[in-house]
Design a protein around this motif. Structure first.
Motif, mmCIF file in Angstrom:
data_model
loop_
_atom_site.group_PDB
_atom_site.id
_atom_site.type_symbol
_atom_site.label_atom_id
_atom_site.label_comp_id
_atom_site.label_asym_id
_atom_site.label_seq_id
_atom_site.Cartn_x
_atom_site.Cartn_y
_atom_site.Cartn_z
ATOM 1 N N UNK A 243 0.851 -1.191 0.000
ATOM 2 C CA UNK A 243 0.000 0.000 0.000
ATOM 3 C C UNK A 243 0.888 1.243 0.000
ATOM 4 N N UNK A 244 0.458 2.264 -0.697
ATOM 5 C CA UNK A 244 1.308 3.440 -0.932
ATOM 6 C C UNK A 244 1.797 4.099 0.358
ATOM 7 N N UNK A 248 5.758 4.435 1.427
ATOM 8 C CA UNK A 248 6.416 5.734 1.513
ATOM 9 C C UNK A 248 6.840 6.091 2.943
ATOM 10 N N UNK A 249 5.955 5.856 3.899
ATOM 11 C CA UNK A 249 6.238 6.319 5.264
ATOM 12 C C UNK A 249 7.068 5.311 6.049
ATOM 13 N N UNK A 250 6.766 4.030 5.882
ATOM 14 C CA UNK A 250 7.517 3.010 6.629
ATOM 15 C C UNK A 250 8.707 2.472 5.838
ATOM 16 N N UNK A 255 9.749 5.814 9.252
ATOM 17 C CA UNK A 255 9.246 6.784 10.228
ATOM 18 C C UNK A 255 8.202 6.205 11.176
ATOM 19 N N UNK A 256 7.597 5.077 10.799
ATOM 20 C CA UNK A 256 6.541 4.477 11.618
ATOM 21 C C UNK A 256 6.686 2.962 11.591
ATOM 22 N N UNK A 292 1.294 14.491 0.401
ATOM 23 C CA UNK A 292 1.889 14.321 -0.918
ATOM 24 C C UNK A 292 1.235 13.159 -1.675
ATOM 25 N N UNK A 293 0.981 12.055 -0.946
ATOM 26 C CA UNK A 293 0.341 10.901 -1.578
ATOM 27 C C UNK A 293 -1.106 11.194 -1.952
ATOM 28 N N UNK A 294 -1.794 11.958 -1.121
ATOM 29 C CA UNK A 294 -3.166 12.347 -1.442
ATOM 30 C C UNK A 294 -3.174 13.254 -2.676
#
Length: 383
Positions: A243-244, A248-250, A255-256, A292-294
């Motif tokens: 999933x996007x 991107x975040x993990x 970061x998470x 940014x993804x939204x």
């Protein structure tokens, strides 16, 4: 399953639907509590229940030769419970412990708090468990009034999934359900929630991480665009590691540990939300990546191959889910209550297959408008 839940409560009896779900197991006119619990468990089965904002479900799973036993027991606890006063007082203490448990689980409580803001002054924003003020005040009268008003024939479905013929199922219904005398119709009306302005709220909490909910109101379960948003939700923050938001975040930025999105639809409203927890110093960066993804979803039209792959992924995940008989049993009950007919996986598949890249772009621009995205943050307490 009964088409009644916490949204059918008011500020005085908030928590009563969930309280009933707990206390039906405390005794009926013909069974004591221990008889209820052992009736299915003694043959290796399961008896359980849950409450949501719009539904209450009592269910059992067992070997097919005990189907009559299960339906008999479900009918008994749903319609013949006596709610002994002593047991009510004991169960209030259990529910207060449950409230404390959720308060200690930020990944759970942040959703409830977000709902209180996004459905401000409306029963859809009520905590399903009730509050530490309303639960102790509930009485046998609170219970009987709610049951009389909402446990009505037009809001009740008996759902069975298993190796039984249609005639066998109908026979069980006639034997245990048909003879029960119920009010025929719930005369109360659910009120549609009004839109609230975009908000940003912060609460100080004693947690080691900062917990964030970002979201907005979305489509109801009767809106045709719900299928497109379900697909978008899976692309952005669904169960898959690809999933996007997770990528991107993990995966790319570490970061998470966990980030995901969720779309919930109700009779006349819906909510799309994104949740993550991170170290305080990384929260702004996480939010920037989410926005940014939204933005990408709003501006970049899917290619035919991208859209095809997204559909294949969602339908494959759904196929695995609906092969769980327990899930299938609950899905068909909700379907009949919500739409008056069984809306199956094949129907869902057709709707997903018909979604176009232009529709994805249109829905993304409606739901992910930055002026609509609200934020709730659980901040660490300041020393």
């Amino acid at each position: 399953m009964i088409n009644a839940g916490s949204r059918d409560e008011n500020t005085e009896n908030n928590g009563v639907a969930h309280f009933i779900e707990h206390t039906v197991f405390k005794g009926t006119s013909k069974r004591k509590s221990h008889h209820i619990l052992r009736r299915i468990e003694n043959v290796g089965g399961e008896l359980n229940a849950y409450t949501t904002r719009e539904k209450t479900c009592y269910y059992a799973s067992c070997l097919k030769q005990y189907a009559a036993r299960a339906v008999d027991l479900l009918a008994d606890i749903t319609f013949n419970s006596i709610f002994p006063e002593k047991e009510l007082e004991k169960e209030k203490k259990v529910i207060l412990e449950e409230i404390d448990m959720y308060d200690d689980s930020p990944e759970e409580s942040v959703y409830d708090d977000f709902y209180t803001y996004i459905f401000k002054d409306h029963s859809l924003g009520f905590n399903i468990l009730g509050t530490k003020t309303t639960v102790p005040a509930l009485t046998g009268t609170s219970i009987s009034e709610f049951i009389q008003a909402h446990y009505t024939a037009d809001k009740l479905v008996l759902s069975i999934v298993g190796d039984l013929s249609k005639s066998q199922v109908e026979s069980l219904g006639r034997r245990f359900i048909e003879k029960i005398t119920l009010p025929q119709k719930d005369t109360s009306q659910r009120v549609m929630p009004v839109m609230v302005p975009q908000f940003t709220e912060a609460k100080e909490k004693d947690f080691s991480q900062t917990h964030v909910m970002m979201g907005t109101r979305a489509y109801s379960r009767n809106d045709e665009k719900r299928f497109g948003l379900s697909l978008i939700n899976n692309i952005l923050g669904g169960a898959g590691m690809s999933a996007r938001l997770n990528m991107e975040v993990r995966e790319k930025n570490a970061l998470v540990y966990n980030i995901g999105s969720h779309y919930s639809s109700y009779q006349d409203a819906g909510v799309f939300s994104i949740y993550f927890a991170a170290d305080a110093k990384n929260v702004r960066r996480c939010q920037d990546i989410v926005y940014r993804e939204l933005k990408k979803m709003r501006e970049n039209k899917f290619s035919p191959n991208q859209l095809k792959q997204a559909k294949i992924q969602l339908l494959g995940q759904m196929a695995q889910i609906v092969e769980n008989n327990n899930v299938h049993m609950q899905h068909q009950a909700r379907s009949v209550l919500d739409y008056g007919t069984f809306y199956g996986f094949q129907d869902f598949m057709k709707e997903i297959e018909n979604i176009t890249a232009s529709q994805i772009l249109e829905i993304s621009n409606e739901i992910f408008d930055p002026e609509r995205i609200s934020v709730l943050i659980y901040e660490q307490e300041k020393s």
